[in-house]
Design a protein around this motif. Structure first.
Motif, PDB file in Angstrom:
ATOM      1  N   GLY A  73     -14.597   8.602  -0.738  1.00 43.87           N
ATOM      2  CA  GLY A  73     -15.355   7.864  -1.739  1.00 43.87           C
ATOM      3  C   GLY A  73     -14.720   7.831  -3.106  1.00 43.87           C
ATOM      4  N   GLN A  74     -13.392   7.991  -3.163  1.00 44.27           N
ATOM      5  CA  GLN A  74     -12.694   8.023  -4.448  1.00 44.27           C
ATOM      6  C   GLN A  74     -11.734   6.844  -4.588  1.00 44.27           C
ATOM      7  N   ASP A  75     -11.752   6.214  -5.760  1.00 51.88           N
ATOM      8  CA  ASP A  75     -10.739   5.214  -6.078  1.00 51.88           C
ATOM      9  C   ASP A  75      -9.413   5.916  -6.345  1.00 51.88           C
ATOM     10  N   VAL A  76      -8.321   5.187  -6.139  1.00 47.62           N
ATOM     11  CA  VAL A  76      -6.986   5.752  -6.345  1.00 47.62           C
ATOM     12  C   VAL A  76      -6.197   4.866  -7.299  1.00 47.62           C
ATOM     13  N   ALA A  77      -5.596   5.476  -8.313  1.00 50.67           N
ATOM     14  CA  ALA A  77      -4.634   4.778  -9.162  1.00 50.67           C
ATOM     15  C   ALA A  77      -3.249   5.129  -8.642  1.00 50.67           C
ATOM     16  N   ARG A  78      -2.551   4.124  -8.158  1.00 48.95           N
ATOM     17  CA  ARG A  78      -1.190   4.323  -7.634  1.00 48.95           C
ATOM     18  C   ARG A  78      -0.203   3.758  -8.641  1.00 48.95           C
ATOM     19  N   LEU A  79       0.368   4.635  -9.456  1.00 43.85           N
ATOM     20  CA  LEU A  79       1.247   4.211 -10.540  1.00 43.85           C
ATOM     21  C   LEU A  79       2.666   3.967 -10.036  1.00 43.85           C
ATOM     22  N   HIS A  80       3.182   2.774 -10.328  1.00 47.92           N
ATOM     23  CA  HIS A  80       4.564   2.429 -10.010  1.00 47.92           C
ATOM     24  C   HIS A  80       5.282   2.066 -11.297  1.00 47.92           C
ATOM     25  N   SER A  81       6.532   2.457 -11.423  1.00 47.36           N
ATOM     26  CA  SER A  81       7.285   2.093 -12.615  1.00 47.36           C
ATOM     27  C   SER A  81       7.533   0.592 -12.631  1.00 47.36           C
ATOM     28  N   GLY A  82       7.682   0.019 -13.837  1.00 48.52           N
ATOM     29  CA  GLY A  82       7.956  -1.398 -13.961  1.00 48.52           C
ATOM     30  C   GLY A  82       6.789  -2.246 -13.511  1.00 48.52           C
ATOM     31  N   ASP A  83       7.088  -3.281 -12.725  1.00 44.40           N
ATOM     32  CA  ASP A  83       6.078  -4.189 -12.198  1.00 44.40           C
ATOM     33  C   ASP A  83       6.107  -4.135 -10.678  1.00 44.40           C
ATOM     34  N   PRO A  84       4.945  -4.087 -10.021  1.00 42.83           N
ATOM     35  CA  PRO A  84       4.918  -3.945  -8.558  1.00 42.83           C
ATOM     36  C   PRO A  84       5.538  -5.104  -7.789  1.00 42.83           C
ATOM     37  N   SER A  85       5.796  -6.238  -8.448  1.00 37.30           N
ATOM     38  CA  SER A  85       6.258  -7.414  -7.715  1.00 37.30           C
ATOM     39  C   SER A  85       7.730  -7.361  -7.327  1.00 37.30           C
ATOM     40  N   VAL A  86       8.516  -6.482  -7.955  1.00 34.39           N
ATOM     41  CA  VAL A  86       9.946  -6.427  -7.630  1.00 34.39           C
ATOM     42  C   VAL A  86      10.426  -4.986  -7.469  1.00 34.39           C
ATOM     43  N   PHE A  87      11.130  -4.736  -6.374  1.00 30.45           N
ATOM     44  CA  PHE A  87      11.782  -3.447  -6.115  1.00 30.45           C
ATOM     45  C   PHE A  87      10.853  -2.249  -6.326  1.00 30.45           C
ATOM     46  N   SER A  88       9.619  -2.376  -5.864  1.00 32.51           N
ATOM     47  CA  SER A  88       8.637  -1.314  -6.082  1.00 32.51           C
ATOM     48  C   SER A  88       8.254  -0.576  -4.812  1.00 32.51           C
ATOM     49  N   ALA A  89       8.630  -1.129  -3.650  1.00 30.78           N
ATOM     50  CA  ALA A  89       8.276  -0.532  -2.355  1.00 30.78           C
ATOM     51  C   ALA A  89       6.770  -0.467  -2.135  1.00 30.78           C
ATOM     52  N   VAL A  90       6.029  -1.429  -2.698  1.00 33.27           N
ATOM     53  CA  VAL A  90       4.586  -1.458  -2.442  1.00 33.27           C
ATOM     54  C   VAL A  90       4.263  -2.217  -1.154  1.00 33.27           C
ATOM     55  N   ALA A  91       5.143  -3.100  -0.711  1.00 30.74           N
ATOM     56  CA  ALA A  91       4.842  -3.943   0.456  1.00 30.74           C
ATOM     57  C   ALA A  91       4.537  -3.106   1.690  1.00 30.74           C
ATOM     58  N   GLU A  92       5.341  -2.060   1.916  1.00 24.39           N
ATOM     59  CA  GLU A  92       5.110  -1.238   3.094  1.00 24.39           C
ATOM     60  C   GLU A  92       3.857  -0.380   2.959  1.00 24.39           C
ATOM     61  N   GLN A  93       3.502  -0.012   1.710  1.00 20.62           N
ATOM     62  CA  GLN A  93       2.250   0.721   1.499  1.00 20.62           C
ATOM     63  C   GLN A  93       1.049  -0.191   1.768  1.00 20.62           C
ATOM     64  N   MET A  94       1.127  -1.433   1.290  1.00 17.79           N
ATOM     65  CA  MET A  94       0.051  -2.395   1.530  1.00 17.79           C
ATOM     66  C   MET A  94      -0.124  -2.655   3.022  1.00 17.79           C
ATOM     67  N   ARG A  95       0.984  -2.773   3.730  1.00 16.66           N
ATOM     68  CA  ARG A  95       0.914  -3.012   5.174  1.00 16.66           C
ATOM     69  C   ARG A  95       0.174  -1.886   5.871  1.00 16.66           C
ATOM     70  N   ARG A  96       0.451  -0.667   5.472  1.00 12.01           N
ATOM     71  CA  ARG A  96      -0.220   0.479   6.099  1.00 12.01           C
ATOM     72  C   ARG A  96      -1.696   0.562   5.698  1.00 12.01           C
ATOM     73  N   LEU A  97      -1.992   0.211   4.462  1.00 11.34           N
ATOM     74  CA  LEU A  97      -3.392   0.218   4.044  1.00 11.34           C
ATOM     75  C   LEU A  97      -4.174  -0.870   4.774  1.00 11.34           C
ATOM     76  N   ASP A  98      -3.533  -2.012   5.021  1.00 10.41           N
ATOM     77  CA  ASP A  98      -4.178  -3.063   5.821  1.00 10.41           C
ATOM     78  C   ASP A  98      -4.526  -2.534   7.208  1.00 10.41           C
ATOM     79  N   GLU A  99      -3.580  -1.827   7.804  1.00 10.64           N
ATOM     80  CA  GLU A  99      -3.804  -1.270   9.140  1.00 10.64           C
ATOM     81  C   GLU A  99      -4.933  -0.249   9.137  1.00 10.64           C
ATOM     82  N   ALA A 100      -5.070   0.478   8.017  1.00  9.51           N
ATOM     83  CA  ALA A 100      -6.114   1.505   7.921  1.00  9.51           C
ATOM     84  C   ALA A 100      -7.445   0.936   7.424  1.00  9.51           C
ATOM     85  N   GLY A 101      -7.453  -0.352   7.058  1.00  5.80           N
ATOM     86  CA  GLY A 101      -8.685  -0.961   6.569  1.00  5.80           C
ATOM     87  C   GLY A 101      -9.072  -0.517   5.175  1.00  5.80           C
TER      88      GLY A 101
END
Length: 247
Positions: A73-101
């Motif tokens: 029941g907790q929100d999460v702040a996932r801090l990434h340097s710069g901007d998440p749209s480039v060279f941030s490696a968020v795509a694979e995290q999003m894919r896994r979160l999609d799988e986990a719902g």
């Protein structure tokens, strides 16, 4: 409960967005890359927030932390340097979160190339000189580049090029860019843009490698290549022209 991917900006703590700062101030769990995200930003978190440095965690461990927090029941702040749209490696995290719902959203941040442009006090798109910016990297110590995205191919446009994660192999970068850009092409290397210990090296493709080595720059830097860096003679933008046709 939501995972908020937040662009922390290029290094200066006050370059985070207001939205990102507000989310950080309310999230009971914060995951951050300790080697890249400024420590001052963590002071924005609630006093009792759980802070997780992800620098030594693998992808499975990082995702497990987020899934566990949202399940509790907790929100999460996932801090990434710069901007998440480039060279941030968020795509694979999003894919896994999609799988986990697990729901998530993204808060943009100031990217390294924009911080470098500010430090250099240059616009990377100058009328009739350069109207395209290429953001790219090299393949060494990273996943392979897709076909057609090698430096030799990209350099044919002679557009303003910003290379991330490449300063360690500056000699090879110069060798690949020389045939199209030429030895006299302006180059700037900005290390740790916006931080107190920022370093800037300016030169040309002919001498930039030696300057980078002399300055001891080995990481956390972007390489900017192109005529826009030194352009002085160019027409005013059409946007502000007094002679353009008006409806």
């Amino acid at each position: 409960m939501t995972v908020h991917f937040i662009g922390a900006g290029p290094g200066a703590a006050d370059l985070i967005t207001v939205r990102g700062q507000r989310l950080l101030a309310t999230a009971p769990v914060c995951l951050y890359a300790g080697s890249l995200v400024p420590r001052e930003l963590l002071a924005e978190c609630p006093p009792d927030a759980r802070l997780v440095d992800t620098a030594n965690l693998n992808l499975d461990q990082i995702v497990a932390e987020m899934v566990q927090a949202t399940a509790a029941g907790q929100d999460v702040a996932r801090l990434h340097s710069g901007d998440p749209s480039v060279f941030s490696a968020v795509a694979e995290q999003m894919r896994r979160l999609d799988e986990a719902g697990v729901p998530y959203d993204v808060v943009p941040g100031v990217p390294a190339f924009a911080a470098a442009a500010a430090s250099l006090a240059r616009e990377f798109t100058v009328p009739e000189v350069a109207q395209t910016v290429i953001l790219t990297r090299t393949a060494e110590r990273a996943t392979a580049m897709p076909p057609g995205e090698d430096l030799a191919t990209l350099s044919r446009s002679r557009a303003t090029m910003v290379l991330h994660l490449a300063v360690q192999r500056i000699d090879a970068v110069v060798a690949e860019l020389l045939p199209e850009y030429g030895a006299d092409c302006p180059v700037a290397v900005v290390a740790r843009a916006s931080r107190a210990d920022e370093q800037i090296v300016r030169g040309t493709l002919e001498d930039i490698a030696a300057q980078v080595k002399e300055a001891g720059i080995k990481r956390t830097a972007v390489i900017v290549v192109g005529a826009a860096l030194t352009a002085a003679q160019f027409p005013d933008s059409h946007l502000y022209s007094t002679t353009r046709c008006r409806p």
